[in-house]
Design a protein around this motif. Structure first.
Motif, PDB file in Angstrom:
ATOM      1  N   GLU A   1       0.831  -1.201   0.000  1.00  0.00           N
ATOM      2  CA  GLU A   1       0.000   0.000   0.000  1.00  0.00           C
ATOM      3  C   GLU A   1       0.875   1.266   0.000  1.00  0.00           C
ATOM      4  OE1 GLU A   1       0.343  -2.370   2.261  1.00  0.00           O
ATOM      5  OE2 GLU A   1      -0.931  -2.018   4.000  1.00  0.00           O
TER       6      GLU A   1
ATOM      7  N   SER B   1       6.907  -7.741  11.794  1.00  0.00           N
ATOM      8  CA  SER B   1       7.629  -8.869  11.176  1.00  0.00           C
ATOM      9  C   SER B   1       8.910  -8.401  10.490  1.00  0.00           C
ATOM     10  CB  SER B   1       6.754  -9.575  10.139  1.00  0.00           C
ATOM     11  OG  SER B   1       5.651 -10.181  10.746  1.00  0.00           O
TER      12      SER B   1
ATOM     13  N   ASP C   1       5.351  -2.342  11.259  1.00  0.00           N
ATOM     14  CA  ASP C   1       5.028  -3.779  11.152  1.00  0.00           C
ATOM     15  C   ASP C   1       5.990  -4.556  12.070  1.00  0.00           C
ATOM     16  OD1 ASP C   1       3.559  -5.616   8.669  1.00  0.00           O
ATOM     17  OD2 ASP C   1       4.990  -6.615   9.998  1.00  0.00           O
TER      18      ASP C   1
HETATM   19  C1  LIG Z   1      -1.362 -10.101   5.430  1.00  0.00           C
HETATM   20  S1  LIG Z   1      -0.050  -9.036   5.846  1.00  0.00           S
HETATM   21  C2  LIG Z   1      -0.647  -7.501   5.155  1.00  0.00           C
HETATM   22  C3  LIG Z   1       0.482  -6.607   4.711  1.00  0.00           C
HETATM   23  C4  LIG Z   1       0.045  -5.352   3.966  1.00  0.00           C
HETATM   24  N1  LIG Z   1      -0.864  -4.557   4.745  1.00  0.00           N
HETATM   25  C5  LIG Z   1      -0.552  -5.695   2.643  1.00  0.00           C
HETATM   26  O1  LIG Z   1      -1.747  -5.404   2.402  1.00  0.00           O
HETATM   27  O2  LIG Z   1       0.153  -6.256   1.782  1.00  0.00           O
HETATM   28  C6  LIG Z   1      -0.294  -8.778   7.561  1.00  0.00           C
HETATM   29  C7  LIG Z   1       0.807  -7.972   8.210  1.00  0.00           C
HETATM   30  O3  LIG Z   1       0.340  -7.566   9.500  1.00  0.00           O
HETATM   31  C8  LIG Z   1       1.443  -7.582  10.362  1.00  0.00           C
HETATM   32  N2  LIG Z   1       0.948  -7.652  11.746  1.00  0.00           N
HETATM   33  C9  LIG Z   1       0.658  -8.741  12.477  1.00  0.00           C
HETATM   34  N3  LIG Z   1       0.232  -8.402  13.698  1.00  0.00           N
HETATM   35  C10 LIG Z   1       0.250  -7.039  13.757  1.00  0.00           C
HETATM   36  C11 LIG Z   1      -0.066  -6.082  14.754  1.00  0.00           C
HETATM   37  N4  LIG Z   1      -0.511  -6.435  15.958  1.00  0.00           N
HETATM   38  N5  LIG Z   1       0.093  -4.767  14.456  1.00  0.00           N
HETATM   39  C12 LIG Z   1       0.525  -4.389  13.237  1.00  0.00           C
HETATM   40  N6  LIG Z   1       0.846  -5.265  12.244  1.00  0.00           N
HETATM   41  C13 LIG Z   1       0.700  -6.558  12.493  1.00  0.00           C
HETATM   42  C14 LIG Z   1       2.247  -8.803   9.925  1.00  0.00           C
HETATM   43  O4  LIG Z   1       3.570  -8.718  10.358  1.00  0.00           O
HETATM   44  C15 LIG Z   1       2.096  -8.750   8.412  1.00  0.00           C
HETATM   45  O5  LIG Z   1       3.154  -8.079   7.791  1.00  0.00           O
END
Ligand SMILES: C[S@@+](CC[C@H](N)C(=O)[O-])C[C@H]1O[C@@H](n2cnc3c(N)ncnc32)[C@H](O)[C@@H]1O
Length: 222
Positions: free
Chosen positions: A55, A74, A72
């Protein structure tokens, strides 16, 4: 941490291919983001769960100049984003949680794409939404994309999703993934999303987009 879904190893490496296959109209949705947020008076954006930066990419390449902060937890996802944006002076990446960001700095818009359905509705979803609200100015728009629906909606829309998947995916993997979505993630109903947003300090959200199990929401910080 039970309020974090870490994306590591193969899951992180194959992430972009995965979303292309599994989220019909995902790129259309991303392309809409700068337009949806074009009325933001001060163009500074908070991208929560920015992952590999899909995004953020749309804002880096939009006609208007955005200052973009992605957060993020990760490391492998942030590292991919960092490779992509290392030469962009308008991009700041934070490896961590929203709570690691200063509460003093307030953003004028935010995104939360494909994150909330990984968090349990036991206070974790609400806490994340509140942490975001605390870092937005009143009136700021938040765009969300999330697997949404009651049990029956999810079950029916998973059948639609199966029909929309590209040819050539492994059948066992398809069944595993569909099963995981139905039984291991934490989607909530449209009514519950609305309650959570309002409890966290946002207005009643508007569902403006749907592609099978994925719903897009717009809300504003009160
Ligand atoms: C499915 S990916 C989505 C990435 C991006 N928003 C996209 O649309 O491509 C989910 C992401 O959420 C992050 N995530 C997991 N738990 C989270 C939290 N509590 N707060 C913020 N990010 C988190 C993960 O590390 C991962 O990179």
């Amino acid at each position: 941490m039970n309020n974090v879904e870490l994306f590591e190893n193969e899951r992180a490496k194959g992430y972009n291919q995965f979303v292309d296959a599994w989220i019909p109209n995902y790129h259309y949705f991303l392309d809409c983001l700068p337009k949806l947020l074009s009325k933001t008076p001060v163009k500074d954006l908070l991208v929560v769960g920015c992952g590999t930066g899909n995004e953020m990419d749309r804002f880096v390449h939009s006609a208007e100049y955005w200052s973009i902060t992605g957060v993020d937890p990760s490391p492998e996802m942030v590292s991919q984003a960092s490779d992509k944006f290392h030469s962009c002076e308008n991009v700041t990446l934070v490896e961590g949680l929203v709570t690691d960001l200063s509460i003093e700095k307030k953003y004028n818009a935010g995104t939360l794409l494909l994150v909330l359905h990984f968090l349990e509705d036991n206070g974790n979803k609400l806490a994340l939404l509140k942490d975001i609200a605390d870092r937005l100015v009143p009136g700021a728009t938040l765009v969300m994309l999330d697997i949404t629906g009651n049990k029956n909606q999810i079950r029916q829309n998973l059948k639609v999703l199966r029909l929309l998947l590209p040819d050539g995916l492994d059948e066992a993997q398809i069944s595993n993934r569909l099963n995981r979505i139905e039984n291991e993630l934490y989607p909530v109903s449209e009514e519950r999303i609305s309650e959570l947003c309002q409890e966290a300090g946002f207005e009643e959200p508007l569902r403006f987009f749907q592609s099978s199990i994925y719903m897009g929401w717009l809300t504003r910080k009160k």
